[in-house]
Design an enzyme around this catalytic site. Structure first.
Site, PDB file in Angstrom:
ATOM      1  N   SER A 127       0.827  -1.215   0.000  1.00  0.00           N
ATOM      2  CA  SER A 127       0.000   0.000   0.000  1.00  0.00           C
ATOM      3  C   SER A 127       0.860   1.263   0.000  1.00  0.00           C
ATOM      4  O   SER A 127       1.999   1.260   0.482  1.00  0.00           O
ATOM      5  CB  SER A 127      -0.866  -0.026   1.261  1.00  0.00           C
ATOM      6  OG  SER A 127      -1.386   1.244   1.545  1.00  0.00           O
ATOM      7  N   TYR A 151      -0.834   0.065  10.084  1.00  0.00           N
ATOM      8  CA  TYR A 151      -1.111  -0.655   8.836  1.00  0.00           C
ATOM      9  C   TYR A 151       0.072  -0.498   7.866  1.00  0.00           C
ATOM     10  O   TYR A 151       0.548  -1.472   7.287  1.00  0.00           O
ATOM     11  CB  TYR A 151      -2.384  -0.081   8.228  1.00  0.00           C
ATOM     12  CG  TYR A 151      -2.745  -0.526   6.830  1.00  0.00           C
ATOM     13  CD1 TYR A 151      -3.310  -1.769   6.598  1.00  0.00           C
ATOM     14  CD2 TYR A 151      -2.551   0.324   5.740  1.00  0.00           C
ATOM     15  CE1 TYR A 151      -3.678  -2.164   5.312  1.00  0.00           C
ATOM     16  CE2 TYR A 151      -2.911  -0.057   4.456  1.00  0.00           C
ATOM     17  CZ  TYR A 151      -3.473  -1.309   4.244  1.00  0.00           C
ATOM     18  OH  TYR A 151      -3.828  -1.690   2.978  1.00  0.00           O
ATOM     19  N   LYS A 155       2.516  -3.449   6.438  1.00  0.00           N
ATOM     20  CA  LYS A 155       2.724  -3.683   5.006  1.00  0.00           C
ATOM     21  C   LYS A 155       4.219  -3.591   4.668  1.00  0.00           C
ATOM     22  O   LYS A 155       4.738  -4.408   3.908  1.00  0.00           O
ATOM     23  CB  LYS A 155       1.929  -2.681   4.173  1.00  0.00           C
ATOM     24  CG  LYS A 155       0.416  -2.911   4.187  1.00  0.00           C
ATOM     25  CD  LYS A 155       0.014  -4.184   3.436  1.00  0.00           C
ATOM     26  CE  LYS A 155      -1.500  -4.332   3.327  1.00  0.00           C
ATOM     27  NZ  LYS A 155      -1.893  -5.625   2.715  1.00  0.00           N
TER      28      LYS A 155
HETATM   29  N1  LIG Z   1      -8.523  -1.158  -1.954  1.00  0.00           N
HETATM   30  C1  LIG Z   1      -7.457  -0.367  -1.923  1.00  0.00           C
HETATM   31  O1  LIG Z   1      -7.521   0.844  -2.201  1.00  0.00           O
HETATM   32  C2  LIG Z   1      -6.123  -0.946  -1.541  1.00  0.00           C
HETATM   33  C3  LIG Z   1      -4.999  -0.142  -1.663  1.00  0.00           C
HETATM   34  C4  LIG Z   1      -3.768  -0.663  -1.312  1.00  0.00           C
HETATM   35  C5  LIG Z   1      -3.682  -1.962  -0.837  1.00  0.00           C
HETATM   36  N2  LIG Z   1      -4.779  -2.739  -0.702  1.00  0.00           N
HETATM   37  C6  LIG Z   1      -4.613  -4.095  -0.204  1.00  0.00           C
HETATM   38  O2  LIG Z   1      -5.176  -5.004  -1.127  1.00  0.00           O
HETATM   39  C7  LIG Z   1      -5.712  -6.129  -0.426  1.00  0.00           C
HETATM   40  C8  LIG Z   1      -7.183  -6.323  -0.772  1.00  0.00           C
HETATM   41  O3  LIG Z   1      -7.847  -5.085  -0.531  1.00  0.00           O
HETATM   42  P1  LIG Z   1      -9.428  -4.946  -0.571  1.00  0.00           P
HETATM   43  O4  LIG Z   1      -9.722  -3.543  -0.929  1.00  0.00           O
HETATM   44  O5  LIG Z   1     -10.012  -6.063  -1.355  1.00  0.00           O
HETATM   45  O6  LIG Z   1      -9.752  -5.120   0.992  1.00  0.00           O
HETATM   46  P2  LIG Z   1     -10.950  -5.919   1.677  1.00  0.00           P
HETATM   47  O7  LIG Z   1     -11.002  -5.499   3.088  1.00  0.00           O
HETATM   48  O8  LIG Z   1     -12.178  -5.782   0.845  1.00  0.00           O
HETATM   49  O9  LIG Z   1     -10.424  -7.436   1.572  1.00  0.00           O
HETATM   50  C9  LIG Z   1      -9.529  -7.985   2.510  1.00  0.00           C
HETATM   51  C10 LIG Z   1     -10.046  -9.388   2.836  1.00  0.00           C
HETATM   52  O10 LIG Z   1      -9.149 -10.006   3.783  1.00  0.00           O
HETATM   53  C11 LIG Z   1      -9.955 -10.770   4.653  1.00  0.00           C
HETATM   54  N3  LIG Z   1      -9.282 -11.043   5.915  1.00  0.00           N
HETATM   55  C12 LIG Z   1      -9.056 -10.194   6.944  1.00  0.00           C
HETATM   56  N4  LIG Z   1      -8.461 -10.831   7.969  1.00  0.00           N
HETATM   57  C13 LIG Z   1      -8.316 -12.129   7.589  1.00  0.00           C
HETATM   58  C14 LIG Z   1      -7.791 -13.272   8.238  1.00  0.00           C
HETATM   59  N5  LIG Z   1      -7.286 -13.226   9.483  1.00  0.00           N
HETATM   60  N6  LIG Z   1      -7.783 -14.448   7.563  1.00  0.00           N
HETATM   61  C15 LIG Z   1      -8.306 -14.506   6.312  1.00  0.00           C
HETATM   62  N7  LIG Z   1      -8.811 -13.444   5.650  1.00  0.00           N
HETATM   63  C16 LIG Z   1      -8.826 -12.272   6.302  1.00  0.00           C
HETATM   64  C17 LIG Z   1     -11.191  -9.925   4.871  1.00  0.00           C
HETATM   65  O11 LIG Z   1     -12.273 -10.730   5.339  1.00  0.00           O
HETATM   66  C18 LIG Z   1     -11.428  -9.350   3.487  1.00  0.00           C
HETATM   67  O12 LIG Z   1     -12.333 -10.145   2.753  1.00  0.00           O
HETATM   68  C19 LIG Z   1      -5.467  -5.857   1.040  1.00  0.00           C
HETATM   69  O13 LIG Z   1      -4.265  -6.500   1.413  1.00  0.00           O
HETATM   70  C20 LIG Z   1      -5.296  -4.363   1.105  1.00  0.00           C
HETATM   71  O14 LIG Z   1      -4.508  -4.012   2.211  1.00  0.00           O
HETATM   72  C21 LIG Z   1      -6.008  -2.243  -1.049  1.00  0.00           C
END
Ligand SMILES: NC(=O)c1ccc[n+]([C@@H]2O[C@H](COP(=O)([O-])OP(=O)(O)OC[C@H]3O[C@@H](n4cnc5c(N)ncnc54)[C@H](O)[C@@H]3O)[C@@H](O)[C@H]2O)c1
Ligand SMILES: NC(=O)c1ccc[n+]([C@@H]2O[C@H](COP(=O)([O-])OP(=O)(O)OC[C@H]3O[C@@H](n4cnc5c(N)ncnc54)[C@H](O)[C@@H]3O)[C@@H](O)[C@H]2O)c1
Lengths: 325, 325
Positions: A127, A151, A155
């Site tokens: 991120s 966070y 990361k």
């Molecule tokens: N959406 C963005 O803008 C963005 C930007 C940078 C990085 N990211 C990263 O991309 C990835 C996906 O993002 P997203 O937007 O789909 O987020 P999201 O929150 O929709 O998805 C994350 C998923 O991880 C699951 N999770 C959490 N704890 C868990 C555990 N202990 N065991 C198993 N599963 C678990 C959650 O239930 C969720 O479904 C994440 O790692 C996030 O940090 C997202």
């Protein structure tokens, strides 16, 4: 090729699953099977006749990662994470899921690597939150990750582990620092960044939206489709020239809130723009003003990662997709 | 002020203990007590009449950090570490001591912070090993840590934890990336960097020494006295302006092997230089050629950290100290 998606029930995980199934292939290989894992039970994908296993599991519990690897997937997408606000509010939870969960995964892969020579491609989502003030106007690939949130720290630690386990040959890892996803589908949420999507998504649906920051705020964006495109591109790349720098900032579009609003005006007219209500929120502003504005993503560009064409293109894609669904 | 030294039996820990006892104070405060902890039993300091507790403990075991904090030291010097070669050879040991040990320490402090408002100054020793290729000729404070060893990864992760626990107010931390210590006292050891000290220390004692790399190799050095000077300076600083960048590369002297040898010639003549035998070792060279050559340590300079005056001064200090002991 068997593919494992950790965090499959999330926003990106669901889209990635659908795109993999629609393509029926990943890189040059046919998609033979899918394992979908999330602490929230992932949906079983429709229209796929390969092997599918869906599992509800907490990846921060010892043993969960080993179970997820049962099929020895050639590609592991590691998206499971506790997001920013939650990791800040619950320090233990954030470290347990984002740090320990990632380390347990890499250790489970290492065990299989040492016992049977297993060495999957691991695509890890990092991120922009790894970056903290003071920041230059444009951030290059050499710039120090110095996060201002737990966070971001988690990361950045995941990036370091990914590099070390790759260097030692246990896995073949690549980390992608995703831009802020815009237009994020779904309901408004409590993330500080929520308004970047909200001021477009809600007016396009005929609903009012609140803008808590000045129009001059600038940030770095990618569409949901660009994000899953990065993940799929990363799955098939030859990474042998990456050395120890295994995580790359992904290309994006740098626009101001004013430019977002202009794009909305072009796409949906004055009546849509009129649904945005300016309601300055100093708490949100204090968070947002520490965020990066733009990047020089030379390393990612050289590997063929490509940003959305323009902010208008991001908006057009969102409009087309929300009409389809 | 009660002071805790973790890793007190090590090269820097012993010197730091002796200097604290000799000064009888730390910063502006009188030294009232000392707790010395190491997995190797630390020696009880002579000539100190404050409270002293000496403990042999493995800081990677749960509970060890809490026990070390019994006296609620106002300053914690965290020097305990498995060094580079060992962390590379035994991956589990390195992560257990350098990562888990550091995290357990910070968690033990957090527990006391939350229960009783304890908030010590923590001085953490990091390393140039956080930097990996490709490197610019001169590395600035904004340059990305991208380690090429597990030891470097563990130190970089410690830096991130230090910053996060400081940002949250549980401790008031500062990390120091120490230059390579030269002239390192004691016997020759197996570290890849050993020759940088060996080609001086051994000839000065009338003994032969092996030089495994070309004379053109350049690196970044501080004397043992400069290193403990940095630690003591760090103990007394006001860190409120540091923000989230809690770890600083320490000032040093950038010299080539040829310049080291010239300094030896000036200090001890041709006969000493004649004791150096050139014996190129490609394995050592491959390690050394990835190391940094020089730094721009603006942030540390601004906080008043000062390097040795010259390489001749480093050598003169070593000669004076080895005659005293
Ligand atoms: N959406 C963005 O803008 C963005 C930007 C940078 C990085 N990211 C990263 O991309 C990835 C996906 O993002 P997203 O937007 O789909 O987020 P999201 O929150 O929709 O998805 C994350 C998923 O991880 C699951 N999770 C959490 N704890 C868990 C555990 N202990 N065991 C198993 N599963 C678990 C959650 O239930 C969720 O479904 C994440 O790692 C996030 O940090 C997202
Ligand atoms: N000497 C250098 O050139 C240099 C350069 C950069 C950083 N550092 C860092 O400075 C610190 C001190 O360095 P040094 O040269 O004195 O090293 P050292 O090896 O002499 O001292 C480290 C001490 O830590 C102790 N230790 C190891 N594991 C432990 C455990 N589980 N529990 C308790 N104690 C444990 C060792 O017994 C040893 O006494 C280390 O953190 C090192 O990584 C040193």
């Amino acid at each position: 090729m068997h593919v494992l998606i950790l965090g499959a029930a999330g926003m990106i995980g669901r889209r990635l699953t659908a795109e993999l199934v629609a393509a029926g292939r990943v890189g040059n290989d046919p998609l033979t099977g899918l394992t979908l894992v999330d602490v929230v039970p992932p949906e079983r994908p429709r229209g796929f006749d390969g092997a599918v296993r869906v599992e509800a599991a907490d990846l921060s519990r010892p043993g969960a990662a080993a179970a997820a690897l049962t099929e020895r997937p050639g590609i592991v997408f590691h998206l499971a994470a506790v997001v920013s606000g939650e990791a800040e509010a619950d320090m233990d939870l954030g470290y347990r899921v984002n740090l320990d969960g990632t380390r347990l995964l890499f250790e489970a892969i290492r065990t299989l690597s040492e016992s049977e020579g297993y060495r999957p491609r691991v695509v890890f989502t990092s991120s922009l939150a790894v970056f903290g003030q003071p920041l230059p106007p444009v951030i290059g690939d050499d710039f120090i990750p110095a996060p201002a949130s737990s966070y971001g720290v988690q990361k950045a630690m995941g990036e370091l582990l990914l590099a070390d386990y790759s260097r030692r040959g246990f896995l073949d890892g690549i980390g992608l620092r995703l831009p802020t996803i815009c237009v994020r589908p779904g309901k408004p949420n409590k993330a500080a960044s929520g308004f970047f999507s909200g001021i477009l998504r809600e007016p396009l649906a005929g609903l009012p939206a609140v803008l808590p920051v000045p129009d001059t705020v600038r940030h770095w964006f990618a569409s949901p489709g660009a994000a899953t495109g990065f993940l799929l591109h990363a799955a098939g790349l030859d990474l042998s020239d990456l050395g120890t720098r295994r995580t790359l900032t992904m290309p994006g579009i740098s626009v101001t809130v004013a430019e977002e609003i202009e794009a909305l005006r072009r796409a949906a007219g004055e009546s849509a723009v009129a649904l945005i209500r300016r309601e300055p929120n100093p708490v949100i502003m204090r968070i947002i003003e520490t965020w990066p504005e733009a990047f020089d993503t030379r390393a990612a560009n050289a590997l063929g990662f490509v940003a959305d064409a323009s902010f208008d293109a991001i908006l057009a894609r969102h409009i087309a997709e929300s009409q389809r669904s």
